[in-house]
Design an enzyme around this catalytic site. Structure first.
Site, PDB file in Angstrom:
ATOM      1  N   CYS A  63      -2.779  -6.060  -0.406  1.00 10.31           N
ATOM      2  CA  CYS A  63      -3.404  -5.030   0.413  1.00 10.31           C
ATOM      3  C   CYS A  63      -4.785  -4.702  -0.135  1.00 10.31           C
ATOM      4  CB  CYS A  63      -2.525  -3.777   0.428  1.00 10.31           C
ATOM      5  SG  CYS A  63      -3.147  -2.449   1.490  1.00 10.31           S
ATOM      6  N   HIS A  85       2.661  -2.722  -1.376  1.00  8.77           N
ATOM      7  CA  HIS A  85       2.803  -1.584  -2.291  1.00  8.77           C
ATOM      8  C   HIS A  85       3.430  -0.417  -1.556  1.00  8.77           C
ATOM      9  CE1 HIS A  85      -0.626   0.911  -0.770  1.00  8.77           C
ATOM     10  NE2 HIS A  85      -1.071  -0.264  -0.373  1.00  8.77           N
ATOM     11  N   ARG A 108      -6.242   1.194  -4.914  1.00 10.47           N
ATOM     12  CA  ARG A 108      -5.356   1.549  -6.026  1.00 10.47           C
ATOM     13  C   ARG A 108      -4.513   0.373  -6.515  1.00 10.47           C
ATOM     14  NH1 ARG A 108      -2.409   6.193  -2.767  1.00 10.47           N
ATOM     15  NH2 ARG A 108      -2.525   4.469  -1.252  1.00 10.47           N
ATOM     16  N   CYS A 111       1.950   2.548   1.376  1.00  7.33           N
ATOM     17  CA  CYS A 111       0.822   1.903   2.045  1.00  7.33           C
ATOM     18  C   CYS A 111       0.391   2.740   3.258  1.00  7.33           C
ATOM     19  CB  CYS A 111       1.213   0.497   2.492  1.00  7.33           C
ATOM     20  SG  CYS A 111      -0.097  -0.399   3.370  1.00  7.33           S
ATOM     21  N   ASP A 123      -5.999  -1.864  -0.446  1.00  6.75           N
ATOM     22  CA  ASP A 123      -5.959  -0.541  -1.073  1.00  6.75           C
ATOM     23  C   ASP A 123      -6.622  -0.559  -2.451  1.00  6.75           C
ATOM     24  OD1 ASP A 123      -4.867   1.816  -2.581  1.00  6.75           O
ATOM     25  OD2 ASP A 123      -3.746   2.117  -0.726  1.00  6.75           O
TER      26      ASP A 123
END
Length: 214
Positions: free
Chosen positions: A42, A98, A46, A101, A44
């Protein structure tokens, strides 16, 4: 407009730190690229791929998009896969989602995000496929289960590409894995789906989905 000079400062400090430990690191890295792993994850911020598996630059080939999707009409993802498998000869493709999400959560809550809704329609397909099971959970747990099921779906999508199937047909060593990452603890979880040949894909996915329901 805000200056980004601090990012260049960070870059210099990072480079110097590596060269202090291994002076020839960047010279050696510039001469070749030979990763064993392709990471499909992803976007993302993080979930930094190299860092969470403790691999240095040059050891992990990475493709990231919202909700870690593998779509058969997405030439970006398919080009990365083809280059990784046929040119770099990676031995492992890791599809890693994750928990928590945002894209997956938006699908479950039916949030409207704009253009991204068209991309996330693929996650909506996963939701509809498993709707009967997911509606038995409270929202937070349902999002986490959908994150897991989405990873398993994308593993199946990887395995059904011509890229993976042709690699297996020519007896190239290639394994496809489904993992998920926990934002709260920083730990990876194996979703117990690993495919090493085309005929394993359907059964491996079925067993993994059944395992999530227990």
């Amino acid at each position: 407009m805000e200056s980004l000079s601090h990012l260049f400062d960070n870059n210099r400090a990072w480079s110097e730190g590596i060269r202090q430990v291994k002076p020839e690191f960047f010279l050696e890295l510039s001469r070749q690229q030979s990763p064993k792993y392709l990471w499909i994850g992803c976007s993302d911020s993080r979930v930094p791929a190299n860092q969470i598996v403790g691999l240095a630059p040059g050891e992990l080939f990475v493709h990231r998009n919202i909700a870690n999707l593998v779509v058969h009409t997405d030439l970006n993802c398919l080009s990365v896969m083809q280059f990784a498998v046929e040119i770099l000869k990676v031995r492992h493709i890791i599809v890693c989602g994750h928990y928590g999400c945002s894209g997956v959560g938006a699908v479950l809550r039916r949030d409207r995000l704009g253009l991204s809704d068209n991309w996330l329609r693929h996650v909506q397909d996963v939701w509809q496929k498993h709707e009967k099971t997911l509606t038995t959970f409270a929202e937070t747990e349902a999002v986490d289960r959908l994150c897991e099921l989405n990873v398993l779906e994308q593993v199946g999508n990887v395995c059904s590409t011509t890229i993976a199937r042709e690699a297996w047909e020519r007896s190239q060593e290639l394994a496809v894995h489904g993992w998920i990452y926990g934002l709260h603890g920083g730990l990876l979880k194996d979703l117990n789906v690993t495919v090493t040949k085309a005929e394993e894909a359907g059964e491996a996915s079925k067993k993994a989905v059944e395992g999530l329901r227990k």
